[in-house]
Write a protein that holds these residues in place. Sequence first.
Motif: not given
Length: 300
Positions: A90-111
């Motif tokens: 359950l912790a992974a299900l909560i943290a995975a979308p947040l982590g992926f979105c944060a990674a996409v934001f840092m690398v692809e949107i606003a590096p």
Amino acid sequence: MAQSLERQKAKPHLVEEWVGKVYTLLCIAFLIITIFSIVYFVASKGLSTFFVNHVNVIDLLSGLKWVPEGEPALFGALPFIFGSFSTSILAALIAAPLGFCAAVFMVEIAPKFGRRYLQPVIELLAGIPSVVYGFVGLSVIVPFFRNVFPGQGIGIAAGAIVLSVMILPTITTIATDALAALPRGLKEGSFALGATRWQTIYRIVLPTTLPALMTGIVLGIARAFGEALAVQMVIGNAPHIPRSLFESASTLTSAITLSMGNTAMGTIANNALWSLALILMLMTFVFVFIVRWLEGRSKL
């Protein structure tokens, strides 16, 4: 004369190389001996429950009651196994979308903005002691659940939220490294074919880096599976399978830490706790094998 001078100059380098090789071999040997010693110690203690105290393996893994001091003594570890898996997944299900979105934001949107401000904040979470997470969960999350949902607030839901924050840096960091290592030619080719940025992200970037992203999730689950103190403070530590997310439960790590100091070495109760530790160690090996398998399927 020139050859003798060259030999004299080469001797110090040969000595340094020999010393480096010996030092490296000693370090490797020390690591191997340490790992095998830990495995042997935990396995010998954990297997004593079955071969010395004659506890049935199936009864241990599927039993629902944990009464080590009863007559007869009952060693059912299924509630602890269920608690560990439920909170970790359950912790992974909560943290995975947040982590992926944060990674996409840092690398692809606003590096520039993400790498400068967001990444240090996420990495700061990894340095906070687990007792702080547990205290915050006990002071904030548990009272909130108590006021909003039925029950006392402690349970799997509170433990999962605390663990999700703890494993968020692991998932985010691995996802960020995977996205940053993606060849620019793939994205540029997608843009050249007329794809938008979001189409490139969810059709090219995420599918290509999926094995690495799954590796981050598995490592996060492994991190959550072995956590003891933070979960112990908010989960309630009741040795039964809960019927809802807001009922008290227990995990393998909390059962070991709470009971190990109250048992004598060599007794059946102590050996049963070492069996729980053996289950934890075996699950760690399973997570490592899954990570290796995912790395072998990487498309990068």
